[in-house]
Design a protein around this motif. Structure first.
Motif, PDB file in Angstrom:
ATOM      1  N   GLY A 112       0.859  -1.184   0.000  1.00 29.68           N
ATOM      2  CA  GLY A 112       0.000   0.000   0.000  1.00 29.68           C
ATOM      3  C   GLY A 112       0.895   1.233   0.000  1.00 29.68           C
ATOM      4  N   ARG A 113       0.269   2.378  -0.179  1.00 29.87           N
ATOM      5  CA  ARG A 113       1.059   3.610  -0.220  1.00 29.87           C
ATOM      6  C   ARG A 113       0.484   4.640   0.736  1.00 29.87           C
ATOM      7  NH1 ARG A 113       3.275   5.003  -6.217  1.00 29.87           N
ATOM      8  NH2 ARG A 113       4.218   2.975  -6.584  1.00 29.87           N
ATOM      9  N   LEU A 114       1.349   5.447   1.314  1.00 34.30           N
ATOM     10  CA  LEU A 114       0.900   6.597   2.085  1.00 34.30           C
ATOM     11  C   LEU A 114       1.255   7.844   1.284  1.00 34.30           C
ATOM     12  CD1 LEU A 114       2.134   5.566   5.681  1.00 34.30           C
ATOM     13  CD2 LEU A 114      -0.175   5.349   4.711  1.00 34.30           C
ATOM     14  N   ASP A 115       0.392   8.861   1.403  1.00 32.56           N
ATOM     15  CA  ASP A 115       0.672  10.110   0.691  1.00 32.56           C
ATOM     16  C   ASP A 115       1.964  10.733   1.204  1.00 32.56           C
ATOM     17  OD1 ASP A 115      -1.734   9.760  -0.601  1.00 32.56           O
ATOM     18  OD2 ASP A 115      -2.839  11.011   0.825  1.00 32.56           O
ATOM     19  N   GLU A 116       2.487  11.644   0.418  1.00 23.45           N
ATOM     20  CA  GLU A 116       3.749  12.318   0.760  1.00 23.45           C
ATOM     21  C   GLU A 116       3.677  12.976   2.147  1.00 23.45           C
ATOM     22  OE1 GLU A 116       3.306  16.033   0.147  1.00 23.45           O
ATOM     23  OE2 GLU A 116       5.059  16.179   1.456  1.00 23.45           O
ATOM     24  N   ASP A 117       2.501  13.538   2.495  1.00 22.63           N
ATOM     25  CA  ASP A 117       2.383  14.239   3.788  1.00 22.63           C
ATOM     26  C   ASP A 117       1.847  13.338   4.897  1.00 22.63           C
ATOM     27  OD1 ASP A 117      -0.054  14.059   2.528  1.00 22.63           O
ATOM     28  OD2 ASP A 117      -0.696  16.093   2.973  1.00 22.63           O
ATOM     29  N   THR A 118       1.544  12.077   4.614  1.00 19.45           N
ATOM     30  CA  THR A 118       1.079  11.139   5.653  1.00 19.45           C
ATOM     31  C   THR A 118       2.283  10.517   6.346  1.00 19.45           C
ATOM     32  OG1 THR A 118      -0.890  10.621   4.353  1.00 19.45           O
ATOM     33  CG2 THR A 118      -0.311   9.066   6.077  1.00 19.45           C
ATOM     34  N   THR A 119       2.176  10.373   7.657  1.00 20.66           N
ATOM     35  CA  THR A 119       3.264   9.774   8.436  1.00 20.66           C
ATOM     36  C   THR A 119       2.808   8.427   8.996  1.00 20.66           C
ATOM     37  OG1 THR A 119       2.505  10.849  10.453  1.00 20.66           O
ATOM     38  CG2 THR A 119       4.136  12.043   9.152  1.00 20.66           C
ATOM     39  N   VAL A 144      -5.777   1.529  10.732  1.00 15.91           N
ATOM     40  CA  VAL A 144      -6.270   2.617  11.579  1.00 15.91           C
ATOM     41  C   VAL A 144      -5.420   3.864  11.336  1.00 15.91           C
ATOM     42  CG1 VAL A 144      -6.879   3.329  13.911  1.00 15.91           C
ATOM     43  CG2 VAL A 144      -6.933   0.901  13.313  1.00 15.91           C
ATOM     44  N   TYR A 145      -6.110   4.972  11.089  1.00 15.17           N
ATOM     45  CA  TYR A 145      -5.444   6.256  10.857  1.00 15.17           C
ATOM     46  C   TYR A 145      -5.835   7.232  11.945  1.00 15.17           C
ATOM     47  CZ  TYR A 145      -4.616   4.472   6.173  1.00 15.17           C
ATOM     48  OH  TYR A 145      -4.210   3.702   5.116  1.00 15.17           O
ATOM     49  N   GLU A 146      -4.848   7.986  12.416  1.00 14.98           N
ATOM     50  CA  GLU A 146      -5.160   9.108  13.299  1.00 14.98           C
ATOM     51  C   GLU A 146      -5.331  10.327  12.402  1.00 14.98           C
ATOM     52  OE1 GLU A 146      -3.548   9.709  17.391  1.00 14.98           O
ATOM     53  OE2 GLU A 146      -2.360  11.172  16.274  1.00 14.98           O
ATOM     54  N   TYR A 196      -7.136   5.212  -3.203  1.00 14.60           N
ATOM     55  CA  TYR A 196      -6.335   6.425  -3.386  1.00 14.60           C
ATOM     56  C   TYR A 196      -6.899   7.589  -2.565  1.00 14.60           C
ATOM     57  CZ  TYR A 196      -4.005  10.151  -6.014  1.00 14.60           C
ATOM     58  OH  TYR A 196      -3.265  11.241  -6.376  1.00 14.60           O
ATOM     59  N   HIS A 197      -6.087   8.197  -1.720  1.00  8.57           N
ATOM     60  CA  HIS A 197      -6.494   9.348  -0.883  1.00  8.57           C
ATOM     61  C   HIS A 197      -7.780   9.062  -0.109  1.00  8.57           C
ATOM     62  CE1 HIS A 197      -3.348  11.722  -2.491  1.00  8.57           C
ATOM     63  NE2 HIS A 197      -3.968  12.250  -3.522  1.00  8.57           N
ATOM     64  N   GLN A 198      -7.980   7.815   0.297  1.00  8.30           N
ATOM     65  CA  GLN A 198      -9.297   7.438   0.834  1.00  8.30           C
ATOM     66  C   GLN A 198      -9.715   8.251   2.060  1.00  8.30           C
ATOM     67  OE1 GLN A 198     -10.054   3.262   1.112  1.00  8.30           O
ATOM     68  NE2 GLN A 198     -11.787   3.525   2.489  1.00  8.30           N
ATOM     69  N   VAL A 199      -8.811   8.429   3.000  1.00  4.27           N
ATOM     70  CA  VAL A 199      -9.198   9.163   4.221  1.00  4.27           C
ATOM     71  C   VAL A 199      -9.523  10.613   3.866  1.00  4.27           C
ATOM     72  CG1 VAL A 199      -8.445   9.928   6.492  1.00  4.27           C
ATOM     73  CG2 VAL A 199      -7.794   7.655   5.687  1.00  4.27           C
ATOM     74  N   LYS A 200      -8.670  11.213   3.072  1.00  7.41           N
ATOM     75  CA  LYS A 200      -8.881  12.629   2.717  1.00  7.41           C
ATOM     76  C   LYS A 200     -10.201  12.794   1.973  1.00  7.41           C
ATOM     77  CE  LYS A 200      -3.961  13.635   2.651  1.00  7.41           C
ATOM     78  NZ  LYS A 200      -2.751  13.661   1.860  1.00  7.41           N
ATOM     79  N   ARG A 201     -10.501  11.845   1.071  1.00 13.12           N
ATOM     80  CA  ARG A 201     -11.736  11.938   0.293  1.00 13.12           C
ATOM     81  C   ARG A 201     -12.954  11.681   1.182  1.00 13.12           C
ATOM     82  NH1 ARG A 201     -10.513   7.649  -3.827  1.00 13.12           N
ATOM     83  NH2 ARG A 201     -12.320   8.256  -5.061  1.00 13.12           N
ATOM     84  N   ALA A 212      -3.848  16.672   9.192  1.00 10.97           N
ATOM     85  CA  ALA A 212      -2.688  15.788   9.392  1.00 10.97           C
ATOM     86  C   ALA A 212      -3.189  14.356   9.456  1.00 10.97           C
ATOM     87  CB  ALA A 212      -1.956  16.139  10.692  1.00 10.97           C
ATOM     88  N   LEU A 213      -2.371  13.438   8.912  1.00 17.35           N
ATOM     89  CA  LEU A 213      -2.794  12.040   8.814  1.00 17.35           C
ATOM     90  C   LEU A 213      -1.626  11.133   9.201  1.00 17.35           C
ATOM     91  CD1 LEU A 213      -5.104  10.198   7.973  1.00 17.35           C
ATOM     92  CD2 LEU A 213      -4.312  10.367   5.614  1.00 17.35           C
ATOM     93  N   LYS A 214      -1.940  10.181  10.111  1.00 17.95           N
ATOM     94  CA  LYS A 214      -0.901   9.262  10.571  1.00 17.95           C
ATOM     95  C   LYS A 214      -1.451   7.841  10.578  1.00 17.95           C
ATOM     96  CE  LYS A 214       2.397   8.800  14.373  1.00 17.95           C
ATOM     97  NZ  LYS A 214       2.845   9.379  15.635  1.00 17.95           N
TER      98      LYS A 214
END
Ligand code: URA
Length: 250
Positions: A112-119, A144-146, A196-201, A212-214
């Motif tokens: 899987g991939r994390l976005d450039e700004d996701t930690t 699980v994402y914070e 793709y970008h699921q949490v943000k979307r 912010a996404l972790k």
């Protein structure tokens, strides 16, 4: 391989092949490393590229750096912000630069991939079957994402995330498996998929915005508290169990 009495035994492997398999470069390069006295095996120097070793519990060093033979590589990385999960990056360095070169050479890939700004937590392996199973939609490995949101997350938004939201370019609604309020602006969102970008979307679909996404948990495996951004470590047997335990067939 089957022995005479039908027992399974571990064939020896030539040192040159061992180093090549573990990502230390071409057979020729590995031969040179060995002949040049840059390699020790189980604590003793070895300058014979053809020397046979049992790979079970084999410890070796290359230029003083300790390694253990691993048939396949399974690891986790604490991804820092401003790194891209790709070999061919556009704007930022690649997460693969955070790993020792032999791991990249032996073909370790992120799952899987994390976005450039996701930690946060990301898994890597060179075991194609494992990568496939962990990322296949057939196996619901919860992630699980914070999420730190721009606006306070209210109960209507939480409910909408749990009921399912329709994302642009998707034909069916997508629901979170769980949504836990941590504070006004922070939630823990559990997803079964990795679109793709699921949490943000999803946050945008309920009228909010991700600040912010972790990534904090995959299956039952937590991002280790003592692992600083940019650091990685091998997955041990107990980590692997935590990943296995939560794969649920659809
Ligand atoms: N969802 C996102 O929007 N971004 C990520 O990096 C991971 C999940």
């Amino acid at each position: 391989m089957l022995g005479l009495a039908g027992l399974v035994y571990n064939d020896g492997m030539q040192l040159e092949r061992i180093l090549h398999h573990q990502g230390f470069g071409s057979r020729k390069l590995c031969r040179i490393l060995i002949i040049n006295d840059q390699v020790t095996v189980n604590g003793a120097p070895c300058d014979d590229p053809a020397a046979d070793f049992d790979t079970q519990d084999l410890h070796f060093t290359v230029d003083g750096e300790p390694w253990q033979y691993r048939e396949q590589a399974y690891l986790l990385l604490h991804k820092p912000a401003h790194y891209e999960c790709s070999h061919k990056t556009l704007h930022h360095p690649s997460i693969y630069r955070l790993l020792p070169a032999p791991l990249v050479e032996r073909g370790v890939q992120c799952i899987g991939r994390l976005d450039e700004d996701t930690t946060g937590l990301i898994l890597l392996s060179d075991d194609g079957q494992f990568i496939h199973r962990m990322s296949s939609p057939k196996w619901k490995v919860p992630k699980v994402y914070e999420v730190t949101a721009k606006h306070a997350v209210d109960s209507k938004q939480m409910q909408a995330l749990l009921n399912g939201v329709l994302l642009v370019d998707e034909s069916e609604t997508i629901a979170a498996l769980a949504c836990e309020q941590v504070s006004d602006h922070v939630i823990h969102l559990t997803l079964a998929e990795g679109k793709y970008h699921q949490v943000k979307r999803m946050l945008a679909a309920v009228g909010n915005r991700v600040e912010a996404l972790k990534s904090i948990r995959i299956g039952k495996l937590d991002l280790p508290a003592d692992l600083a951004p940019g650091e990685w470590r091998w997955l041990d047997a107990s980590d692997m169990d935590k990943l296995k335990g939560d794969r649920l067939p659809t």
